[in-house]
Design a protein around this motif. Structure first.
Motif, PDB file in Angstrom:
ATOM      1  N   ASP A  63       0.841  -1.062   0.448  1.00  0.00           N
ATOM      2  CA  ASP A  63      -0.028  -0.226   0.042  1.00  0.00           C
ATOM      3  C   ASP A  63       0.952   1.384   0.027  1.00  0.00           C
ATOM      4  O   ASP A  63       0.748   2.152  -0.783  1.00  0.00           O
ATOM      5  CB  ASP A  63      -0.896  -0.014   1.260  1.00  0.00           C
ATOM      6  N   HIS A  67       0.748   4.333  -3.173  1.00  0.00           N
ATOM      7  CA  HIS A  67       0.689   5.597  -2.863  1.00  0.00           C
ATOM      8  C   HIS A  67       1.817   6.230  -3.053  1.00  0.00           C
ATOM      9  O   HIS A  67       1.683   7.611  -3.755  1.00  0.00           O
ATOM     10  CB  HIS A  67       0.601   5.902  -1.467  1.00  0.00           C
ATOM     11  N   ASP A 118       0.270   7.028   6.601  1.00  0.00           N
ATOM     12  CA  ASP A 118      -0.585   8.070   7.018  1.00  0.00           C
ATOM     13  C   ASP A 118       0.035   9.249   6.392  1.00  0.00           C
ATOM     14  O   ASP A 118      -0.620  10.190   6.148  1.00  0.00           O
ATOM     15  CB  ASP A 118      -0.692   8.182   8.540  1.00  0.00           C
ATOM     16  N   THR A 121      -0.973   9.755   2.683  1.00  0.00           N
ATOM     17  CA  THR A 121      -2.445   9.844   2.383  1.00  0.00           C
ATOM     18  C   THR A 121      -2.794  11.237   2.958  1.00  0.00           C
ATOM     19  O   THR A 121      -3.988  11.632   2.610  1.00  0.00           O
ATOM     20  CB  THR A 121      -3.319   8.520   3.164  1.00  0.00           C
ATOM     21  N   GLU A 122      -2.324  11.769   3.786  1.00  0.00           N
ATOM     22  CA  GLU A 122      -2.620  12.974   4.212  1.00  0.00           C
ATOM     23  C   GLU A 122      -2.395  14.131   2.943  1.00  0.00           C
ATOM     24  O   GLU A 122      -1.256  13.901   2.194  1.00  0.00           O
ATOM     25  CB  GLU A 122      -1.733  13.657   5.568  1.00  0.00           C
TER      26      GLU A 122
END
Length: 128
Positions: A63, A67, A118, A121-122
């Motif tokens: 993942d 990303h 995290d 994805t921000e």
């Protein structure tokens, strides 16, 4: 019944991308493992927990990789993700041991991968 097999190649990891990670149970497992002081489990129990964390670490790493690949080259978050992914590859290639230390190392790896995910994805920080 046929004796033929179909081998499916998913070089871009598109099937995996469609499956959401079950994050909550693994975060609870990581928290519990990292809280251990003097656990007294059988080596095979440590190995089973390490296997669970290893499999999940591989899924989270995939993942993170997806990303990071979608970011523009100028976004430094992708470069940081590559560093974490290289470290993860090295740690995941180490053989499992039936010890609490091995399990805790895998738990820390899962934690680090989620932290990187995290951050990926921000929203990107505003340019100054």
């Amino acid at each position: 019944m046929s004796n033929t097999r179909v081998v499916l190649y998913d070089l871009q990891g598109l099937m995996e991308a469609e499956l959401p990670l079950s994050r909550t149970p693994y975060e609870a497992l990581v928290t519990a493992v990292l809280a251990w002081k003097n656990p007294d489990l059988a080596p095979r129990d440590y190995e089973q927990i390490a296997l669970q964390l290893t499999g999940h670490a591989r899924a989270v790493a995939a993942d993170v990789r997806r990303h990071a690949a979608s970011l523009p080259k100028s976004d430094g978050r992708g470069a940081l993700a590559e560093v974490i992914l290289r470290e993860a590859e090295g740690r995941l290639s180490a053989p499992l041991k039936g010890t609490a230390s091995c399990v805790q190392n895998r738990a820390r790896l899962v934690q680090a991968l989620y932290t990187r995910l995290d951050r990926l994805t921000e929203p990107a920080p505003a340019a100054t």
